[in-house]
Design an enzyme around this catalytic site. Structure first.
Site, PDB file in Angstrom:
ATOM      1  CB  CYS A  88      -0.985  -0.040   1.166  1.00 22.03           C
ATOM      2  SG  CYS A  88      -2.383   1.093   0.975  1.00 22.03           S
ATOM      3  CG  HIS A 178      -3.585  -3.806   2.935  1.00 17.39           C
ATOM      4  ND1 HIS A 178      -2.656  -3.229   3.769  1.00 17.39           N
ATOM      5  CD2 HIS A 178      -4.248  -2.787   2.356  1.00 17.39           C
ATOM      6  CE1 HIS A 178      -2.750  -1.919   3.707  1.00 17.39           C
ATOM      7  NE2 HIS A 178      -3.713  -1.614   2.846  1.00 17.39           N
ATOM      8  CD  GLU A 180      -0.929  -5.983   5.352  1.00 19.47           C
ATOM      9  OE1 GLU A 180      -1.227  -4.819   5.688  1.00 19.47           O
ATOM     10  OE2 GLU A 180      -0.895  -6.360   4.158  1.00 19.47           O
TER      11      GLU A 180
END
Length: 239
Positions: A88, A178, A180
């Site tokens: 990001c 994202h 994660e």
């Protein structure tokens, strides 16, 4: 064991499951909580670097003074061919440092799980090769990359935000999404203009598909880090 510098830009924006996968693959994470006043190193002494997301543009030093020294580390990683993965804001930063453009509050915002389309160039990439043609990924942004750096390899796109994944040089990747994040974190986000229950439900439905894919990408990045000292020429690089 490879040591990875992780620059965290918000309290909730840690490396999450992506970091856990890297540790499983044999790496050690050195997480710098820059948002909380922890000093960013003055030089990159690690084997790799990860820049997390955050609610800033890459050059908003007035709001986040640690971004300036972080940009210096990103430039060092590019110059020395140190493995880098930007998420990001981190992806936007490597794009800008390498000569691309990032624009605030541009285009349609993306929130929740979104189908990301792999481009043909991904077939030769060490991280994105042989993935499904369309992969769900969690998004949360209004700012976006509006021009890739010269010579960057464009790897993935969405209709609302074209530059979803790219590689600069041999060992530096940026993604807008994202990998994660698990669906539960979406509950803590403001998703203005979206139905929060619908956004969450879509992410939950897509999670069984997305998790093994992003886990594989993390494992491949770990291998890049662990073998970074070996001669390497990435397929699909721009001439």
């Amino acid at each position: 064991m490879g040591e990875v510098l992780v620059v965290q830009n918000s309290r909730s924006g840690g490396p999450g499951r992506f970091g856990g996968w890297l540790e499983e693959a044999g790496l050690r994470l050195d997480v710098v909580h820059a948002y909380d006043g922890a000093a960013v190193p003055d030089a990159l002494r690690h084997d790799a670097m990860i820049m997390m997301g955050g609610g800033y543009l890459p050059g908003e030093d007035d709001r986040a003074p640690w971004l300036a020294p972080t940009r210096s580390l990103v430039a060092e990683a590019l110059e020395r061919d140190v493995p880098f993965f930007g998420i990001c804001l981190g992806g936007q930063m490597v794009a800008e440092v390498a000569g691309g453009e990032v624009t605030g509050d541009v285009g349609a915002p993306e929130n929740g799980s979104v189908p990301v389309t792999l481009r043909p160039e991904a077939a030769g990439d060490p991280l994105f090769r042989d993935l499904p043609g369309v992969v769900p990924a969690i998004e949360h942004h209004v700012d976006a990359i509006t021009a890739l750096p010269p010579g960057a390899v464009w790897l993935a796109e969405t209709a609302a935000c074209p530059y979803q994944a790219f590689r600069v040089g041999s060992r530096a990747w940026g993604v807008q999404f994202h990998p994660e994040v698990l669906p539960e974190r979406i509950r803590t986000w403001e998703v203005n203009g979206f139905d929060p229950d619908e956004v969450y439900a879509r992410a939950v439905a897509d999670e069984p598909v997305s998790t093994p894919i992003w886990r594989e990408v993390a494992a491949r990045f770990a291998q890049v880090v662990l073998h970074a000292g070996e001669p390497y020429a990435a397929a699909g690089s721009a001439p």
